[in-house]
Design an enzyme around this catalytic site. Structure first.
Site, short mmCIF file in Angstrom:
data_model
loop_
_atom_site.label_atom_id
_atom_site.label_comp_id
_atom_site.label_asym_id
_atom_site.label_seq_id
_atom_site.Cartn_x
_atom_site.Cartn_y
_atom_site.Cartn_z
N PHE A 87 -17.24 29.96 -14.04
CA PHE A 87 -15.87 29.54 -14.38
C PHE A 87 -14.89 30.21 -13.42
O PHE A 87 -14.84 31.43 -13.32
CB PHE A 87 -15.54 29.91 -15.82
N ILE A 88 -14.14 29.39 -12.69
CA ILE A 88 -13.12 29.89 -11.77
C ILE A 88 -11.84 30.07 -12.58
O ILE A 88 -11.30 29.08 -13.10
CB ILE A 88 -12.86 28.90 -10.61
N HIS A 92 -5.57 23.04 -8.33
CA HIS A 92 -6.21 21.75 -8.09
C HIS A 92 -5.56 21.16 -6.85
O HIS A 92 -4.41 20.75 -6.89
CB HIS A 92 -6.01 20.84 -9.31
N ARG A 138 -11.02 5.52 -5.75
CA ARG A 138 -9.97 4.52 -6.01
C ARG A 138 -8.67 4.98 -5.36
O ARG A 138 -8.58 6.11 -4.89
CB ARG A 138 -9.74 4.43 -7.53
N ARG A 197 5.99 12.29 -12.72
CA ARG A 197 5.57 11.14 -13.52
C ARG A 197 6.51 10.99 -14.71
O ARG A 197 6.67 11.92 -15.51
CB ARG A 197 4.14 11.33 -14.02
C1 MV4 Z 1 -13.56 23.96 -13.52
C2 MV4 Z 1 -12.60 24.95 -13.81
C3 MV4 Z 1 -12.94 26.26 -13.55
N1 MV4 Z 1 -14.15 26.56 -13.04
N2 MV4 Z 1 -14.75 24.31 -13.00
C4 MV4 Z 1 -11.05 20.24 -15.21
C5 MV4 Z 1 -11.19 18.80 -14.87
C6 MV4 Z 1 -12.52 18.64 -14.28
N3 MV4 Z 1 -12.43 17.78 -13.15
C7 MV4 Z 1 -12.95 20.03 -13.88
N4 MV4 Z 1 -12.00 20.94 -14.44
C8 MV4 Z 1 -12.13 22.27 -14.26
N5 MV4 Z 1 -13.31 22.67 -13.72
C9 MV4 Z 1 -15.03 25.59 -12.79
N6 MV4 Z 1 -16.22 25.92 -12.29
C10 MV4 Z 1 -11.37 24.56 -14.33
C11 MV4 Z 1 -11.13 23.23 -14.57
C12 MV4 Z 1 -9.83 22.93 -15.13
C13 MV4 Z 1 -8.86 22.26 -14.40
C14 MV4 Z 1 -9.09 21.78 -13.11
C15 MV4 Z 1 -8.14 21.11 -12.41
C16 MV4 Z 1 -6.90 20.90 -12.98
C17 MV4 Z 1 -6.62 21.34 -14.25
C18 MV4 Z 1 -7.59 22.02 -14.97
C19 MV4 Z 1 -7.30 22.47 -16.25
C20 MV4 Z 1 -8.26 23.13 -16.95
C21 MV4 Z 1 -9.53 23.35 -16.41
#
Ligand code: MV4
Length: 445
Positions: free
Chosen positions: A202-203, A208, A292, A336
């Site tokens: 978990f990061i 993003h 997309r 948005r």
């Molecule tokens: C994660 C993460 C932390 N560590 N993976 C959320 C959407 C999905 N595409 C993957 N996500 C995440 N994956 C690891 N290994 C945290 C998230 C995440 C997140 C990612 C992007 C934007 C907003 C988010 C909100 C909560 C968690």
């Protein structure tokens, strides 16, 4: 180039596609549900065909009716927009079988990225950085416990059929894992009909940041720089900007190169997005690929002066891309505008827009299908438009956005405008100090 394109979507994206088609001298066919008969896409398209009652599954997701509409009107291509059938490999295939060009990737490319664990394996094999974790799916709780010990807590388990935040669990210790494993699997089985789960480190507090790519039918892939989409609430993006305030030249080059590798790995055709998690040390990891056009594509268009819908049509028609990468020369932000009440847990607020005034002036773009008197139907998502600004610097872009938000009048329904006004005034946001956790601690006054 195509002579007639059917747009298998509604709302602002349908209008967005019609606009580019008009500029290119391409005839357009709108399809609509009975709830959308008075919509602008229906009015501005050259032809319009009703494809069913309001519910999405009966209209915008009804493949047989959409293909029939394309045959009746003699359309030679279908643009799926975003959402609905845009990432449905079966639809891409059915279009092809009926001699209609699907403006987007092949069914094989959609499927390769639709299963998240196999997408990750494909990317890892191609040399794209991925988050440390399980190689593929985990079968049992005891396998999961072993993997978590190796990776080290905290870990996150994700549904391979999920994506966009659905079917995930963060686990801080073995007790969490023991308690959540079965529940997560059952939830995934119920939601997706597929209980496959994989695990990652978990990061904490990531950003993003996604890279826009374009690939042509001849194997060439290029990147169009990044969008920072960290301002999200319950996995719904609310604000996007480019360049990312966290970006450096070095990081952009590295992420751009990784995104191109990702596209090349599946011989990608079309415009697409590689989503990355970026940690505080500027390590970045592949998260998902979107096959997309995305909601937030206009900010990229504004900073590189490039029509991404036009690019989609050219690629689909077999025209070669320039092969150059594109870098932002300006700063763009998108807010948005949703029919939601930000003071009431962002609850949807459909209904009639009684008064409407759209902002304008230097550097302001509004992509919307609404007008005074328009009734927002309750059946679809609550986005009613996008306010996009572009300026020389981030600070000026924020100031222009604030001014445009204050000028924007939408009465009759609640909107996210008050939220955006306060965000644009927030000191930490103005400094560019934000991660995906930012909105958890953001309080409206
Ligand atoms: C994660 C993460 C932390 N560590 N993976 C959320 C959407 C999905 N595409 C993957 N996500 C995440 N994956 C690891 N290994 C945290 C998230 C995440 C997140 C990612 C992007 C934007 C907003 C988010 C909100 C909560 C968690």
């Amino acid at each position: 180039m195509f002579k007639k394109i059917l747009i298998a979507n509604r709302g602002e994206i349908a209008l967005r596609v019609i606009r580019t088609c008009k500029e290119m001298g391409i005839h357009t066919v709108a399809v609509y549900s009975t709830a959308d008969k008075d919509s602008l896409p229906v009015r501005f398209a050259d032809e319009a065909v009703c494809i069913g009652p309001p519910a999405g599954k009966d209209s915008y997701l009804n493949m047989a009716n959409i293909i029939a509409a394309a045959e009746i009107t003699n359309a030679d291509a279908i643009h799926p927009g975003y959402g609905f059938l845009s990432e449905n490999s079966k639809f891409s295939k059915i279009c092809h079988e009926n001699g209609i060009k699907f403006i987007g990737p092949t069914p094989e490319m959609i499927d390769a990225m639709g299963d998240k664990a196999s997408a990750k394996a494909t990317m890892k094999a191609a040399g794209v950085p991925t988050v440390p974790g399980s190689d593929g799916l985990l079968d049992t709780l005891s396998d999961a416990r072993k993997e978590a010990k190796e990776v080290g807590y905290p870990v996150i388990i994700k549904a391979t059929a999920g994506g966009g935040g659905k079917g995930m669990r963060v686990l801080w210790n073995e007790k969490d894992l023991n308690e959540q494993w079965d529940k997560a699997r059952q939830e995934a089985a119920a939601a997706f009909g597929n209980d496959g789960m994989y695990m990652e480190k978990f990061i904490e507090e990531p950003r993003h940041i996604e890279i826009q790519i374009a690939g042509d039918q001849y194997g060439k892939v290029c990147h169009l720089s990044e969008r920072d989409c960290s301002i999200q609430r319950r996995h719904q993006k609310l604000v996007e900007e480019t360049p990312s305030p966290f970006m450096t030249k070095e990081l952009r080059d590295k992420m751009g190169e990784a995104a191109i590798k990702a596209g090349e790995a599946i011989n990608y055709e079309g415009v697409g997005t590689i989503e990355f998690l970026v940690d505080k040390h500027r390590n970045f990891y592949f998260m998902e690929m979107n096959t997309r056009i995305q909601v937030e594509h206009p900010i990229t268009e504004e900073v590189i002066s490039y029509d991404l819908i036009k690019e989609q049509l050219k690629i689909a028609a077999g025209i070669k891309i320039s092969g150059k990468n594109y870098f932002p020369t300006m700063h763009a932000i998108e807010c948005r505008i949703n029919a939601e009440d930000p003071y009431n847990d962002f609850r949807p607020s459909p209904g009639k827009i009684t008064h409407y005034h759209s902002p304008g002036g230097h550097g302001v773009r509004v992509d919307t299908h609404v007008y005074a008197g328009y009734v927002i139907p309750p059946y679809y998502d609550s986005m009613i438009g996008k306010l996009i600004v572009v300026h020389q610097s981030r600070e000026e872009a924020i100031d222009t956005m604030l001014r445009a938000l204050q000028e924007y009048v939408i009465e009759g329904v609640k909107t996210t405008i008050p939220f955006h006004i306060q965000l644009m005034q927030n000191e930490e946001f103005r400094k560019g100090n934000y991660t995906t956790k930012f909105l958890e601690n953001f309080k409206l006054v």
